[in-house]
Scaffold this motif. Structure first.
Motif, PDB file in Angstrom:
ATOM      1  N   ILE A 177       0.857  -1.185   0.000  1.00  0.00           N
ATOM      2  CA  ILE A 177       0.000   0.000   0.000  1.00  0.00           C
ATOM      3  C   ILE A 177       0.894   1.236   0.000  1.00  0.00           C
ATOM      4  O   ILE A 177       1.849   1.318   0.773  1.00  0.00           O
ATOM      5  N   PHE A 178       0.583   2.199  -0.868  1.00  0.00           N
ATOM      6  CA  PHE A 178       1.322   3.458  -0.887  1.00  0.00           C
ATOM      7  C   PHE A 178       0.398   4.571  -1.358  1.00  0.00           C
ATOM      8  O   PHE A 178      -0.738   4.319  -1.775  1.00  0.00           O
ATOM      9  N   SER A 179       0.881   5.809  -1.272  1.00  0.00           N
ATOM     10  CA  SER A 179       0.039   6.973  -1.548  1.00  0.00           C
ATOM     11  C   SER A 179       0.295   7.531  -2.938  1.00  0.00           C
ATOM     12  O   SER A 179       1.432   7.559  -3.407  1.00  0.00           O
ATOM     13  N   GLY A 180      -0.757   8.036  -3.555  1.00  0.00           N
ATOM     14  CA  GLY A 180      -0.599   8.685  -4.848  1.00  0.00           C
ATOM     15  C   GLY A 180      -0.033  10.079  -4.729  1.00  0.00           C
ATOM     16  O   GLY A 180       0.621  10.582  -5.648  1.00  0.00           O
ATOM     17  N   GLU A 181      -0.263  10.735  -3.570  1.00  0.00           N
ATOM     18  CA  GLU A 181       0.103  12.145  -3.431  1.00  0.00           C
ATOM     19  C   GLU A 181       1.469  12.364  -2.811  1.00  0.00           C
ATOM     20  O   GLU A 181       1.953  13.489  -2.765  1.00  0.00           O
ATOM     21  N   ALA A 182       2.113  11.330  -2.325  1.00  0.00           N
ATOM     22  CA  ALA A 182       3.391  11.516  -1.644  1.00  0.00           C
ATOM     23  C   ALA A 182       4.529  11.520  -2.663  1.00  0.00           C
ATOM     24  O   ALA A 182       4.571  12.367  -3.548  1.00  0.00           O
ATOM     25  N   VAL A 183       5.448  10.585  -2.562  1.00  0.00           N
ATOM     26  CA  VAL A 183       6.619  10.577  -3.437  1.00  0.00           C
ATOM     27  C   VAL A 183       6.228  10.418  -4.905  1.00  0.00           C
ATOM     28  O   VAL A 183       6.916  10.911  -5.801  1.00  0.00           O
ATOM     29  N   VAL A 184       5.112   9.768  -5.167  1.00  0.00           N
ATOM     30  CA  VAL A 184       4.653   9.586  -6.552  1.00  0.00           C
ATOM     31  C   VAL A 184       4.379  10.937  -7.214  1.00  0.00           C
ATOM     32  O   VAL A 184       4.586  11.112  -8.415  1.00  0.00           O
TER      33      VAL A 184
ATOM     34  N   LEU B  11     -12.358  13.252 -10.946  1.00  0.00           N
ATOM     35  CA  LEU B  11     -11.229  14.169 -11.084  1.00  0.00           C
ATOM     36  C   LEU B  11      -9.936  13.510 -10.608  1.00  0.00           C
ATOM     37  O   LEU B  11      -8.872  13.679 -11.216  1.00  0.00           O
ATOM     38  N   THR B  12     -10.027  12.750  -9.520  1.00  0.00           N
ATOM     39  CA  THR B  12      -8.854  12.021  -9.036  1.00  0.00           C
ATOM     40  C   THR B  12      -8.439  10.947 -10.031  1.00  0.00           C
ATOM     41  O   THR B  12      -7.245  10.771 -10.317  1.00  0.00           O
ATOM     42  N   ILE B  13      -9.418  10.226 -10.569  1.00  0.00           N
ATOM     43  CA  ILE B  13      -9.119   9.192 -11.561  1.00  0.00           C
ATOM     44  C   ILE B  13      -8.409   9.808 -12.763  1.00  0.00           C
ATOM     45  O   ILE B  13      -7.407   9.277 -13.267  1.00  0.00           O
ATOM     46  N   ALA B  14      -8.907  10.950 -13.227  1.00  0.00           N
ATOM     47  CA  ALA B  14      -8.305  11.610 -14.393  1.00  0.00           C
ATOM     48  C   ALA B  14      -6.866  12.028 -14.112  1.00  0.00           C
ATOM     49  O   ALA B  14      -5.957  11.788 -14.922  1.00  0.00           O
ATOM     50  N   ALA B  15      -6.641  12.657 -12.953  1.00  0.00           N
ATOM     51  CA  ALA B  15      -5.295  13.126 -12.611  1.00  0.00           C
ATOM     52  C   ALA B  15      -4.343  11.961 -12.371  1.00  0.00           C
ATOM     53  O   ALA B  15      -3.170  12.002 -12.767  1.00  0.00           O
ATOM     54  N   LEU B  16      -4.836  10.916 -11.725  1.00  0.00           N
ATOM     55  CA  LEU B  16      -3.989   9.767 -11.418  1.00  0.00           C
ATOM     56  C   LEU B  16      -3.587   9.029 -12.694  1.00  0.00           C
ATOM     57  O   LEU B  16      -2.417   8.631 -12.860  1.00  0.00           O
ATOM     58  N   GLU B  17      -4.528   8.857 -13.610  1.00  0.00           N
ATOM     59  CA  GLU B  17      -4.190   8.195 -14.878  1.00  0.00           C
ATOM     60  C   GLU B  17      -3.110   8.977 -15.626  1.00  0.00           C
ATOM     61  O   GLU B  17      -2.131   8.399 -16.123  1.00  0.00           O
ATOM     62  N   ALA B  18      -3.266  10.297 -15.697  1.00  0.00           N
ATOM     63  CA  ALA B  18      -2.280  11.119 -16.406  1.00  0.00           C
ATOM     64  C   ALA B  18      -0.908  11.033 -15.744  1.00  0.00           C
ATOM     65  O   ALA B  18       0.122  10.969 -16.428  1.00  0.00           O
ATOM     66  N   THR B  19      -0.879  11.027 -14.412  1.00  0.00           N
ATOM     67  CA  THR B  19       0.395  10.941 -13.691  1.00  0.00           C
ATOM     68  C   THR B  19       1.071   9.596 -13.924  1.00  0.00           C
ATOM     69  O   THR B  19       2.277   9.526 -14.200  1.00  0.00           O
TER      70      THR B  19
END
Length: 455
Positions: free
Chosen positions: A282-289, A321-329
């Motif tokens: 388990i890890f975070s999308g908003e941290a080091v990623v 909105l999170t799904i869109a941003a996460l996919e792009a990242t």
């Protein structure tokens, strides 16, 4: 003498009202006038002593302007982050890469295929693309995504260990409790945490001894900046395989690439943890990623599948909105040839020291001019925290130290926060510090005072 407020029509015709109608909606202005007139009438009826000037049109219009301006101030206000900490919870964590912000605007302003399969013309799963990207990037058999890391842990425990035991070391339990409401997570998940070892040490043998028929998971929490726990994870995986108990690793700062390749302190790489045999990571999308807030889960097809299919998953899902941003990242991690420049967090962390020093030096004349007499400024060597966790790794940086003849660091910091946009630095040893690591426009560190400095 009884005072009465002017008619509404007179207030609307007041010269200053035209300015209000330009800045605010006509409905808001009209309702504001009605509210103030009603308040004045109520005060008179209740026998309160009211200043006669309060009934004058000038006073009422000025009062409304002040009220509307106060309500118009957005809670989320743009600030200049001169703390040196890119991943700052109070300032919104990671800045998103341009493709992610573009994707958010597109998803917010246009219909998108959030849960629709164009090839079949049938309903689809919103997380499907994210899951495939995570599997590609980590080599995992399965993946799941929810709204944050705490939710990911909650859902994992609920799906895999409800009414059963989860083994965790005393040290890891203490670490986990610092950032998450462990008791609330346990109460909701139905799992029972069983502490292993002592408060100062734990060995793989302690875990094996603690395993019983009621044990459903072994939980590890990885917080150390230096990845020195490979042998421990491998030992636990071997025990888990032998005893039929999955191993879940919670990475506080899980990365999708090896930061040491860029001269940075090494953080645990998710792909490496999977290759070492962890059943779930388990890890975070908003941290080091460096993406949006999300809880990312990768691991075996059985474990990840149980999480993705659990009934609680729908309640914890990410919005579009999170799904869109996460996919792009995540696509950037898979496709970019210069990922360290494309992810703002990585760009700031890998910025050359000479470039940071140049930014700090170039702004000194403008800063001295804006501050005025009594201030002293200088460029000095310092270190930036990579995150706002007290255990965070630090990296070399250049800072501007701002001092005053009689004002302390906290007074100066407060003054910088009053400018527009507010400038947020840090205070060390009663010195106000502007860290230039994440500042790419030097003038961002120059305050735009709205009035004279208080003595």
């Amino acid at each position: 003498m009884e005072h009465t407020p002017p008619p509404l029509a007179d207030l609307v015709a007041h010269p200053a009202t035209e300015r209000l109608l330009i800045r605010f909606s006509s409905e808001g202005v009209m309702q504001g006038f009605r509210d103030i007139l009603r308040e004045l009438q109520r005060a008179v009826m209740q026998g309160h002593v009211v200043d006669p000037a309060a009934f004058e049109a000038d006073s009422i219009v000025a009062r409304l302007e002040s009220r509307l301006a106060a309500s118009d101030d957005a809670w989320l206000e743009r600030v200049v982050n001169a703390t040196g900490t890119m991943l700052h919870r109070g300032l919104g964590q990671a800045l998103l890469p341009s493709p992610a912000t573009d994707a958010i605007v597109r998803a917010a302003s246009q219909p998108v295929t959030l849960e629709y399969d164009l090839s079949q013309g049938t309903p689809g799963r919103r997380e499907q693309t994210i899951e495939h990207l995570l599997m590609d990037l980590t080599g995992a058999e399965g993946a799941a995504v929810v709204n944050n890391a705490a939710s990911a842990l909650l859902l994992s425990l609920r799906a895999l260990a409800s009414a059963k035991d989860v083994l965790i070391s005393h040290q890891d339990l203490s670490t986990l409790s610092e950032s998450l409401d462990v008791q609330e997570i346990l109460a909701t998940s139905g799992a029972r945490l069983r502490a292993v070892g002592t408060t100062s040490s734990v060995s793989p043998a302690d875990y094996e001894t603690a395993i019983t028929d009621a044990t459903a998971l072994v939980l590890r929490v990885h917080t150390t900046p230096v990845d020195d726990t490979k042998s421990t994870l491998m030992d636990l995986v071997a025990i888990g395989r032998r005893r039929g108990v999955p191993v879940l690793e919670f990475l506080v700062n899980g990365a999708l690439l090896d930061l040491s390749r860029y001269g940075l302190p090494k953080e645990p790489v998710v792909e490496e943890r999977i290759s070492l045999g962890a059943d779930l990571v388990i890890f975070s999308g908003e941290a080091v990623v460096g993406g949006p807030e999300a809880g990312l889960v990768v691991g075996s097809a059985r474990c990840a599948g149980a999480i993705a299919k659990h009934g609680l998953h729908r309640m914890l899902q990410c919005d579009k909105l999170t799904i869109a941003a996460l996919e792009a990242t995540l696509r950037l991690y898979r496709e970019s040839a210069c990922i360290a420049q494309d992810i703002p967090t990585l760009r700031a962390w890998t910025r050359p020291l000479h470039e940071i020093e140049d930014t700090a030096s170039r702004v000194l004349p403008a800063l001295v001019s804006a501050l005025g007499p009594g201030f002293q400024v200088s460029v000095q060597d310092e270190r930036s925290r990579m995150t706002d966790d007290e255990r965070s790794s630090t990296i070399p940086t250049k800072v501007i130290v701002v001092e005053h003849d009689y004002l302390g660091g906290y007074r100066i910091a407060g003054r910088f926060r009053q400018t527009r946009p507010p400038i947020v630095g840090r205070v060390e040893d009663d010195r106000f510090i502007l860290d230039a690591r994440a500042i790419f426009d030097p003038l961002d560190m120059v305050p735009n005072w709205t009035d004279e400095l208080d003595g």
